[in-house]
Design a protein around this motif. Sequence first.
Motif, short mmCIF file in Angstrom:
data_model
loop_
_atom_site.label_atom_id
_atom_site.label_comp_id
_atom_site.label_asym_id
_atom_site.label_seq_id
_atom_site.Cartn_x
_atom_site.Cartn_y
_atom_site.Cartn_z
N ASP A 47 0.84 -1.19 0.00
CA ASP A 47 0.00 0.00 0.00
C ASP A 47 0.88 1.26 0.00
O ASP A 47 1.92 1.29 0.65
CB ASP A 47 -0.88 -0.02 1.25
CG ASP A 47 -1.77 1.19 1.32
OD1 ASP A 47 -2.68 1.29 0.50
OD2 ASP A 47 -1.53 2.06 2.18
N GLY B 294 0.40 4.02 1.43
CA GLY B 294 0.53 4.56 2.78
C GLY B 294 1.62 3.85 3.57
O GLY B 294 2.34 4.46 4.37
N ASP B 295 1.76 2.55 3.34
CA ASP B 295 2.81 1.80 4.03
C ASP B 295 4.20 2.21 3.54
O ASP B 295 5.18 2.16 4.29
CB ASP B 295 2.59 0.29 3.87
CG ASP B 295 1.45 -0.21 4.75
OD1 ASP B 295 1.08 0.51 5.71
OD2 ASP B 295 0.93 -1.30 4.49
N VAL C 3 4.92 5.26 2.64
CA VAL C 3 5.16 6.52 3.36
C VAL C 3 5.62 6.21 4.79
O VAL C 3 6.56 6.81 5.30
CB VAL C 3 3.86 7.37 3.39
CG1 VAL C 3 3.98 8.52 4.38
CG2 VAL C 3 3.54 7.90 1.99
N ARG C 4 4.97 5.25 5.41
CA ARG C 4 5.33 4.89 6.79
C ARG C 4 6.73 4.30 6.85
O ARG C 4 7.45 4.49 7.83
CB ARG C 4 4.31 3.90 7.36
CG ARG C 4 2.92 4.54 7.55
CD ARG C 4 1.87 3.48 7.80
NE ARG C 4 1.98 2.89 9.10
CZ ARG C 4 1.80 1.59 9.37
NH1 ARG C 4 1.49 0.76 8.40
NH2 ARG C 4 1.91 1.12 10.58
N VAL D 33 9.31 5.18 5.01
CA VAL D 33 10.26 6.30 4.99
C VAL D 33 10.33 6.97 6.37
O VAL D 33 11.42 7.27 6.88
CB VAL D 33 9.85 7.33 3.91
CG1 VAL D 33 10.74 8.56 3.97
CG2 VAL D 33 9.91 6.70 2.52
#
Lengths: 82, 494
Positions: free
Chosen positions: A33, A35-36, A38-39, A41
């Motif tokens: 995903d 979003g994952d 982004v998480r 980083v």
Amino acid sequence: MSTIRELLVELTGTSEYADTLGDDVDLAGSGIDSGDLVRLVLLVEQRTGVEITAADMETLRTIGDYESFLADRAVAGSSGGA
Amino acid sequence: MWLTQLLERNRQCFADRVALVDEHRSVTWSEFAERTAELARGLAGLGIARGDRVAVLSQDRIEVLECYFALARLGALFVPLNHSLAVPEVAGIVERVGAVAVLGESDLLDRHPVLPGSVRIRLAFDKPAFAALGTVAAPVELPVLPDSEPVAVLHTSATTGRAKGVTVDEGSFRAIGLGWLAVARPDDHVVMVNCCPLYHGSMVVSLTYLAAGATVVLLPGFTPQKALAAVERHRATHMWLVPQMLRFMLRAKASHSTDLSSLREVLYGAAPMPPDVYADAVARLGCGFRQVYGMTEVGGPFVTLGPDEHPAPAEVAERIPCGRVVPGMSARAVDRTGREVPRGQIGQIVVRGPGLMQGYWDDPAATREVFLDGWAQTGDLGFVDEDGRIHLVDRSKDLIIRAGQNVYPSEIERALLAHPAVRDAAVVGVPDEDYGEIPLAYVVAEDGTGERELLTHLAGNLAPYKRPRRIEFIDQVPRNPAGKIIKKLLRDGD
């Protein structure tokens, strides 16, 4: 297991995703995903203390890219670089 | 004509000012208007005509909006696709709307080598053939179309497990746009970084700021670092994002080293703002905040709470009120029979006005179901206070909002039940600090069925944001005598 793979296990809650990825696989196209990613980083920043900029993001596409990036920063840090 | 009029007016008033920026380039209002007309003629030359559906599969970039405006000039319908959808999900949407063309970015189009038979044109934004479109075609007379002309089919998650297409017309954009312009009052000096995907109903926010002559900066997928860099680089005055993006942005190290002093207003919506994120943002950004409450079926953002109305962080107990309905639209709280409830009393929020969708694409039964005496039912429970502000308290729909994206549990349950070893399944939303909510699946399966097997199955059928991270195996899904899943038992038992 490499740092990045360990963080991926932490993010996805399972080792299965990280285990099946090659070092040179584009993470964005790997089914994770966005979003994952982004998480990931943010977690790298938090755990290593290294700041990742928008320009760095352009070069960070694979597990191998992340590992090289962190290795470079570690060398720069130990030799007094930025 | 709303989109065309918007372009004509801004070309006249702000010809050489920048309209759009993406990671590749920027275009002025004059260039945007010219390319849109050119593209409309080029697409007409390919045989795309009034009433045709054209799917667009792309991350946010200028070509997406050029196509939007060009198709509107032809009377063809823009069908944006969420690029994270799995192959069967994309094929399903393209087939249901009977798209005659699919346009987009090469790498995304390449993920879908086989498309339904209705598709006769496939064009990549990053190939010369797209750039050449309309530049050598014979002039084509572009029609003058009424506002009642459908202009887009925007897809939302649905209880049926299949995405529903929301058909909107230019009248909807005009109504929401004018109402929004009247209260938020953006002007042509605004530079807005749009962090939200253009395939979503939230894109109406960007259209509305474009209508004011603002510059809109598009990001090819959100990352905190890119969003922060865009604010600094373009001296952005506004940002549009979901609260989870704001949380990620504030957590990034770059938030401490980036010059954000140009920011005047952060627009947020699509999910509740966590009080801790709001408090942190107020303390660190020093700008105003504007809440956006919207729904694709209602035409997009129909309620807003401006910076002057926002409470101090210490005064936020649980939720910040959503705000007041924009001029031209009506919203109220009603009981189960559709009767308005007194101020302060909780009911379902319903909406009426010219911003409403025309209906769900090819689904009159679902369209009838969403309307109650001419009012669109949001499925949100809330109340209207003495000052006319809407407060949301809960949802009447079984819906998970994960980082601003709607996911119906039934969609995941249906995908799970398609696996031969799954006998029953139930999905609930559970709280998550980063995403607000995430899905958790409970499954009754044949002996020997593993979590990995089911997650792999889901990966082939659902977009990543819809997939549960965990699957719990249980002996029986709790159901009431009518056969309905008792989700409260599952949530409470987790």
